[in-house]
Design a protein around this motif. Sequence first.
Motif, PDB file in Angstrom:
ATOM      1  N   UNK B   6     -39.382  -3.187 -36.533  1.00  0.00           N
ATOM      2  CA  UNK B   6     -40.411  -4.255 -34.983  1.00  0.00           C
ATOM      3  C   UNK B   6     -40.451  -4.792 -35.716  1.00  0.00           C
ATOM      4  N   UNK B   7     -41.148  -6.052 -34.794  1.00  0.00           N
ATOM      5  CA  UNK B   7     -42.575  -7.144 -35.650  1.00  0.00           C
ATOM      6  C   UNK B   7     -42.202  -7.189 -34.109  1.00  0.00           C
ATOM      7  N   UNK B   8     -43.522  -7.051 -34.112  1.00  0.00           N
ATOM      8  CA  UNK B   8     -44.747  -8.056 -33.071  1.00  0.00           C
ATOM      9  C   UNK B   8     -45.436  -9.152 -32.510  1.00  0.00           C
ATOM     10  N   UNK B   9     -45.158 -10.167 -32.078  1.00  0.00           N
ATOM     11  CA  UNK B   9     -45.284 -11.237 -31.995  1.00  0.00           C
ATOM     12  C   UNK B   9     -46.080 -11.747 -32.862  1.00  0.00           C
ATOM     13  N   UNK B  10     -48.108 -11.314 -32.122  1.00  0.00           N
ATOM     14  CA  UNK B  10     -48.872 -11.231 -33.339  1.00  0.00           C
ATOM     15  C   UNK B  10     -48.336 -11.565 -35.388  1.00  0.00           C
ATOM     16  N   UNK B  11     -47.028 -11.076 -35.009  1.00  0.00           N
ATOM     17  CA  UNK B  11     -47.167 -11.173 -36.817  1.00  0.00           C
ATOM     18  C   UNK B  11     -46.172 -12.403 -37.395  1.00  0.00           C
ATOM     19  N   UNK B  12     -45.771 -13.126 -36.078  1.00  0.00           N
ATOM     20  CA  UNK B  12     -45.238 -14.463 -36.735  1.00  0.00           C
ATOM     21  C   UNK B  12     -45.874 -15.592 -36.339  1.00  0.00           C
ATOM     22  N   UNK B  13     -46.341 -15.080 -35.030  1.00  0.00           N
ATOM     23  CA  UNK B  13     -47.573 -16.835 -34.181  1.00  0.00           C
ATOM     24  C   UNK B  13     -48.219 -17.419 -35.341  1.00  0.00           C
ATOM     25  N   UNK B  14     -49.092 -17.223 -35.969  1.00  0.00           N
ATOM     26  CA  UNK B  14     -48.622 -18.304 -36.646  1.00  0.00           C
ATOM     27  C   UNK B  14     -47.957 -18.836 -37.891  1.00  0.00           C
ATOM     28  N   UNK B  15     -46.837 -18.562 -38.326  1.00  0.00           N
ATOM     29  CA  UNK B  15     -45.817 -18.683 -39.407  1.00  0.00           C
ATOM     30  C   UNK B  15     -44.841 -19.939 -38.544  1.00  0.00           C
ATOM     31  N   UNK B  16     -44.907 -20.523 -39.524  1.00  0.00           N
ATOM     32  CA  UNK B  16     -44.021 -22.264 -39.494  1.00  0.00           C
ATOM     33  C   UNK B  16     -42.561 -21.977 -38.672  1.00  0.00           C
ATOM     34  N   UNK B  22     -36.852 -17.499 -42.562  1.00  0.00           N
ATOM     35  CA  UNK B  22     -37.288 -17.142 -43.786  1.00  0.00           C
ATOM     36  C   UNK B  22     -37.175 -15.381 -43.719  1.00  0.00           C
ATOM     37  N   UNK B  23     -38.099 -15.238 -43.095  1.00  0.00           N
ATOM     38  CA  UNK B  23     -38.478 -13.660 -42.599  1.00  0.00           C
ATOM     39  C   UNK B  23     -37.394 -13.050 -41.934  1.00  0.00           C
ATOM     40  N   UNK B  24     -36.750 -13.317 -40.711  1.00  0.00           N
ATOM     41  CA  UNK B  24     -35.658 -12.376 -39.874  1.00  0.00           C
ATOM     42  C   UNK B  24     -34.355 -12.574 -41.538  1.00  0.00           C
ATOM     43  N   UNK B  43     -34.088 -24.592 -31.152  1.00  0.00           N
ATOM     44  CA  UNK B  43     -34.125 -25.501 -32.596  1.00  0.00           C
ATOM     45  C   UNK B  43     -34.460 -24.347 -34.131  1.00  0.00           C
ATOM     46  N   UNK B  44     -35.186 -23.396 -33.782  1.00  0.00           N
ATOM     47  CA  UNK B  44     -35.479 -22.377 -34.544  1.00  0.00           C
ATOM     48  C   UNK B  44     -33.857 -21.489 -34.623  1.00  0.00           C
ATOM     49  N   UNK B  45     -33.008 -21.026 -33.861  1.00  0.00           N
ATOM     50  CA  UNK B  45     -31.871 -20.401 -33.547  1.00  0.00           C
ATOM     51  C   UNK B  45     -31.283 -20.601 -34.612  1.00  0.00           C
ATOM     52  N   UNK B  46     -31.229 -22.693 -34.094  1.00  0.00           N
ATOM     53  CA  UNK B  46     -30.240 -23.255 -34.996  1.00  0.00           C
ATOM     54  C   UNK B  46     -30.307 -23.121 -35.802  1.00  0.00           C
TER      55      UNK B  46
END
Lengths: 210, 128
Positions: B6-16, B22-24, B43-46
Amino acid sequence: MVFSLFKFVKRAFLRAFKKKSDIKLGLYGPPNAGKSTLANQISKDWLGKEMSSVSAIPHETREVNVKEKVALNKGGKKLSVNLVDTPGIATKIDYEDFLKHKLNKKQAKARAKEATKGVIESIQWLDKMDCVIVVLDATKNPYSQVNITIIGNLAARNIPVLVVGNKMDLRKANLKKIESAFPQYPVVGMSALKGYNFDDFYDSIYKLVK
Amino acid sequence: MLKIQFIPYNEIETLSSDKRVKKLLEISKENKIIVMEGRLKPEEETLLIQKTMEAISKNFKGIELCTIYPNKKRNQAFKGAVRDVMAKVLLGDREGLTVVGPANIIKDIKRNPNNIELLTEDISKRRS
């Protein structure tokens, strides 16, 4: 955010002042939805010759294919577009799937490698499109992530979209499901292979491009 | 054994965008299924698909990806729409869920449209 706004304004400005004959009309969709069959039929109707090779094996189109100055003329209404046939977009490619289509291991691996490059190229071309026809196989579930990602990206770039439910000649085809999946877009049911409903399709292209 | 991260939103919100993708992708390549709070931008999905295509190898066949997003009523009151936009600007787009997993484990994801069915591969059979 400011950069996105700038891109949006630039795109709207370029579109407003672009010559009608420079319009890039893209065919996007998942593999084997019938994009190249449709591109061939359009090219045959207005230029007298086909533009892409087609096959039952997925990922037959592995490079972007452009046919320039395709001049439509229906009921006196003229429209010239650059037709762009793109490789199908997928999230996975397994060379073993090609072995089922009687390719040998070497051919299957080469096809898989080219297919991955094709997907990347398709996505890179999204920014160059003025209008897009999203071609879906009407016998399949339209709620696939690839379909949603393609349409979401076109919406984010403010590119006009026409959704085509292809393969309507097949018994399992269900256009209503596509219409309810993408209610905000015009949807045309047709069969590119059998030449069914091209009149409505061309009328929809005129509306899309205007 | 199926591993779900599980990845909570706060773990990715500050990432570019690059780092999110890359993390996913890295977690997927570890044969784990990711359930992420919120969703990627289109755009992140593509970008995720592009990076996936670059990463395809003998052992990594790609990913299955699915997002579920709550259907908002079109005639939502103006006040509610403004509140949603403000919340997105201030807190990020944490509505919905994103499921990502390696294609050698997830055979298919069926969405219909507000529930997800994951069809998984029997890894033990695959190895034998």
